[in-house]
Design a protein around this motif. Structure first.
Motif, PDB file in Angstrom:
ATOM      1  N   ILE A 188      70.021  42.228  28.796  1.00 22.22           N
ATOM      2  CA  ILE A 188      68.689  42.410  29.385  1.00 22.22           C
ATOM      3  C   ILE A 188      67.906  43.385  28.516  1.00 22.22           C
ATOM      4  O   ILE A 188      68.376  44.483  28.213  1.00 22.22           O
ATOM      5  CB  ILE A 188      68.790  42.960  30.827  1.00 22.22           C
ATOM      6  N   THR A 189      66.700  42.966  28.119  1.00 23.03           N
ATOM      7  CA  THR A 189      65.785  43.845  27.382  1.00 23.03           C
ATOM      8  C   THR A 189      64.597  44.156  28.282  1.00 23.03           C
ATOM      9  O   THR A 189      64.092  43.274  28.972  1.00 23.03           O
ATOM     10  CB  THR A 189      65.285  43.170  26.096  1.00 23.03           C
ATOM     11  N   VAL A 190      64.174  45.415  28.270  1.00 24.05           N
ATOM     12  CA  VAL A 190      63.048  45.851  29.098  1.00 24.05           C
ATOM     13  C   VAL A 190      61.982  46.470  28.215  1.00 24.05           C
ATOM     14  O   VAL A 190      62.284  47.266  27.324  1.00 24.05           O
ATOM     15  CB  VAL A 190      63.490  46.901  30.138  1.00 24.05           C
ATOM     16  N   GLY A 191      60.719  46.097  28.464  1.00 25.47           N
ATOM     17  CA  GLY A 191      59.618  46.676  27.714  1.00 25.47           C
ATOM     18  C   GLY A 191      58.420  46.935  28.609  1.00 25.47           C
ATOM     19  O   GLY A 191      58.344  46.441  29.733  1.00 25.47           O
ATOM     20  N   GLY A 192      57.486  47.716  28.086  1.00 25.12           N
ATOM     21  CA  GLY A 192      56.272  48.051  28.830  1.00 25.12           C
ATOM     22  C   GLY A 192      56.334  49.461  29.366  1.00 25.12           C
ATOM     23  O   GLY A 192      57.127  49.769  30.240  1.00 25.12           O
ATOM     24  N   GLY A 193      55.519  50.340  28.827  1.00 25.34           N
ATOM     25  CA  GLY A 193      55.423  51.701  29.355  1.00 25.34           C
ATOM     26  C   GLY A 193      56.601  52.609  29.059  1.00 25.34           C
ATOM     27  O   GLY A 193      56.741  53.664  29.673  1.00 25.34           O
ATOM     28  N   TYR A 251      67.084  31.315  35.581  1.00 26.01           N
ATOM     29  CA  TYR A 251      67.169  31.160  34.132  1.00 26.01           C
ATOM     30  C   TYR A 251      68.563  31.542  33.628  1.00 26.01           C
ATOM     31  O   TYR A 251      69.097  30.922  32.704  1.00 26.01           O
ATOM     32  CB  TYR A 251      66.094  31.986  33.428  1.00 26.01           C
ATOM     33  N   TYR A 252      69.146  32.570  34.221  1.00 26.97           N
ATOM     34  CA  TYR A 252      70.515  32.963  33.853  1.00 26.97           C
ATOM     35  C   TYR A 252      71.483  31.818  34.148  1.00 26.97           C
ATOM     36  O   TYR A 252      72.301  31.442  33.300  1.00 26.97           O
ATOM     37  CB  TYR A 252      70.912  34.221  34.629  1.00 26.97           C
ATOM     38  N   ARG A 253      71.367  31.230  35.334  1.00 27.83           N
ATOM     39  CA  ARG A 253      72.275  30.133  35.719  1.00 27.83           C
ATOM     40  C   ARG A 253      72.052  28.886  34.880  1.00 27.83           C
ATOM     41  O   ARG A 253      72.966  28.086  34.692  1.00 27.83           O
ATOM     42  CB  ARG A 253      72.103  29.813  37.216  1.00 27.83           C
ATOM     43  N   GLN A 254      70.825  28.729  34.371  1.00 32.08           N
ATOM     44  CA  GLN A 254      70.536  27.579  33.500  1.00 32.08           C
ATOM     45  C   GLN A 254      71.067  27.779  32.078  1.00 32.08           C
ATOM     46  O   GLN A 254      71.087  26.846  31.294  1.00 32.08           O
ATOM     47  CB  GLN A 254      69.026  27.324  33.433  1.00 32.08           C
ATOM     48  N   GLY A 255      71.471  29.019  31.760  1.00 30.27           N
ATOM     49  CA  GLY A 255      72.062  29.261  30.442  1.00 30.27           C
ATOM     50  C   GLY A 255      71.241  30.081  29.479  1.00 30.27           C
ATOM     51  O   GLY A 255      71.480  30.031  28.261  1.00 30.27           O
ATOM     52  N   ALA A 256      70.272  30.843  29.983  1.00 32.97           N
ATOM     53  CA  ALA A 256      69.520  31.733  29.086  1.00 32.97           C
ATOM     54  C   ALA A 256      70.487  32.679  28.381  1.00 32.97           C
ATOM     55  O   ALA A 256      71.411  33.221  29.001  1.00 32.97           O
ATOM     56  CB  ALA A 256      68.493  32.537  29.877  1.00 32.97           C
ATOM     57  N   ASP A 257      70.288  32.896  27.091  1.00 34.47           N
ATOM     58  CA  ASP A 257      71.163  33.784  26.332  1.00 34.47           C
ATOM     59  C   ASP A 257      70.857  35.249  26.618  1.00 34.47           C
ATOM     60  O   ASP A 257      71.742  36.101  26.532  1.00 34.47           O
ATOM     61  CB  ASP A 257      71.015  33.514  24.836  1.00 34.47           C
ATOM     62  N   GLU A 258      69.609  35.531  26.933  1.00 37.13           N
ATOM     63  CA  GLU A 258      69.193  36.888  27.285  1.00 37.13           C
ATOM     64  C   GLU A 258      68.002  36.793  28.225  1.00 37.13           C
ATOM     65  O   GLU A 258      67.340  35.747  28.308  1.00 37.13           O
ATOM     66  CB  GLU A 258      68.784  37.692  26.030  1.00 37.13           C
ATOM     67  N   LEU A 259      67.717  37.898  28.908  1.00 35.63           N
ATOM     68  CA  LEU A 259      66.517  38.007  29.729  1.00 35.63           C
ATOM     69  C   LEU A 259      65.663  39.142  29.183  1.00 35.63           C
ATOM     70  O   LEU A 259      66.177  40.200  28.809  1.00 35.63           O
ATOM     71  CB  LEU A 259      66.865  38.297  31.192  1.00 35.63           C
ATOM     72  N   LEU A 260      64.365  38.903  29.140  1.00 34.68           N
ATOM     73  CA  LEU A 260      63.410  39.898  28.660  1.00 34.68           C
ATOM     74  C   LEU A 260      62.399  40.158  29.775  1.00 34.68           C
ATOM     75  O   LEU A 260      61.706  39.243  30.216  1.00 34.68           O
ATOM     76  CB  LEU A 260      62.703  39.357  27.411  1.00 34.68           C
ATOM     77  N   PHE A 261      62.362  41.397  30.248  1.00 37.57           N
ATOM     78  CA  PHE A 261      61.413  41.798  31.288  1.00 37.57           C
ATOM     79  C   PHE A 261      60.353  42.698  30.663  1.00 37.57           C
ATOM     80  O   PHE A 261      60.682  43.726  30.060  1.00 37.57           O
ATOM     81  CB  PHE A 261      62.113  42.590  32.399  1.00 37.57           C
ATOM     82  N   ILE A 262      59.081  42.331  30.821  1.00 38.60           N
ATOM     83  CA  ILE A 262      57.984  43.147  30.302  1.00 38.60           C
ATOM     84  C   ILE A 262      57.075  43.551  31.454  1.00 38.60           C
ATOM     85  O   ILE A 262      56.549  42.683  32.169  1.00 38.60           O
ATOM     86  CB  ILE A 262      57.146  42.373  29.252  1.00 38.60           C
ATOM     87  N   ASP A 263      56.902  44.853  31.643  1.00 36.19           N
ATOM     88  CA  ASP A 263      55.946  45.353  32.634  1.00 36.19           C
ATOM     89  C   ASP A 263      54.560  45.262  31.997  1.00 36.19           C
ATOM     90  O   ASP A 263      54.206  46.057  31.133  1.00 36.19           O
ATOM     91  CB  ASP A 263      56.286  46.802  33.006  1.00 36.19           C
ATOM     92  N   SER A 264      53.777  44.282  32.431  1.00 35.74           N
ATOM     93  CA  SER A 264      52.550  43.934  31.701  1.00 35.74           C
ATOM     94  C   SER A 264      51.428  44.954  31.872  1.00 35.74           C
ATOM     95  O   SER A 264      50.483  44.961  31.081  1.00 35.74           O
ATOM     96  CB  SER A 264      52.049  42.555  32.128  1.00 35.74           C
TER      97      SER A 264
END
Length: 256
Positions: free
Chosen positions: A77-82, A39-52
């Protein structure tokens, strides 16, 4: 011209990238690191990781995944969950996160939002909101992947959170999430009207017309998961539709 960020959302359970519907019925998609890099190489402006499942088990297991991503990825990079404490925020920031999204712990102790904003800056402190419609034009904030009621009205809650120092809102519509039926436009509109900070709309993206529908709300970003994970639409295609809708989009992609 309104600028719109396209964020790739990656929900994680253990070592796997997963995807659900209404945040439930989770299916394994694959290796989160491989997808994040793609997704980064495809041009995503940001990445969001959520620990579900982090809130369920009262821990966040993403630090290793974030470290691997941060070594290869040069977008926020944004991180969420816990994320429950300043120590948790510190761990995520040292792992390479730029922002942390807090939901459950903020409902339990709203002062945490102010503490994080004071120590790391408002731009780092993202309020995660899982919204469910409870009446026409009215939504309640939920926690624990849309399972637990809080009694908090979404619009009132985001207003309070911004007063406490939150610099961004991650707004997930539990009703629309994973359905491919489009964003909950009235929900996003109310939240955008209520606060002056950037709002990311998550949940429901399914077809190109959904971008034009959500753009009019004044939203700052959209988070996309399902369309990317199942290869229904590449990021370049999503951005083309955003440009066609009259939005200003970052079009360059990283060098291979």
């Amino acid at each position: 011209m309104k600028h719109l960020r396209i964020i790739a959302r990656l929900d994680i359970k253990g070592p796997n990238l997963i995807k659900g519907i209404h945040l439930e019925g989770l299916r394994v998609v694959g290796d989160p690191h491989e997808h994040a890099l793609r997704y980064y190489r495809q041009g995503a402006d940001e990445l969001l990781f959520i620990d579900s499942v982090a809130s369920l088990y009262q821990r966040n297991n993403l630090s290793d995944i974030i470290k691997r991503a941060a070594d290869r990825v040069y977008v926020p990079i944004t991180v969420g969950g816990g994320v429950r404490s300043l120590d948790d925020v510190s761990t995520m920031m040292h792992s390479g996160a730029d922002k942390v999204a807090i939901n459950t712990a903020a409902i339990a102790r709203p002062q945490l939002l102010t503490e994080v904003a004071r120590r790391y800056g408002s731009q780092c402190m993202v309020l995660g909101v899982e919204a469910k419609r409870i009446a026409p034009g009215k939504w309640e904030a939920y926690t624990d992947n849309g399972r637990e009621r809080t009694g908090r009205d979404v619009v009132e809650w985001v207003r309070e959170a911004v007063e406490r120092g939150v610099g961004e809102i991650l707004l997930t519509s539990v009703d629309q999430e994973g359905t491919r039926k489009g964003f909950d436009v009235p929900l996003v509109q109310q939240v955008c009207d209520a606060v002056s900070v950037p709002v990311t709309a998550s949940g429901g993206f399914g077809k190109p017309e959904d971008i034009a529908a959500i753009a009019a709300t004044g939203v700052s970003a959209i988070a996309v998961a399902d369309a990317l994970h199942w290869n229904r639409m590449a990021l370049a295609e999503i951005k083309q539709h955003a440009v066609a809708a009259g939005l200003d989009i970052r079009t360059e992609v990283p060098s291979p």
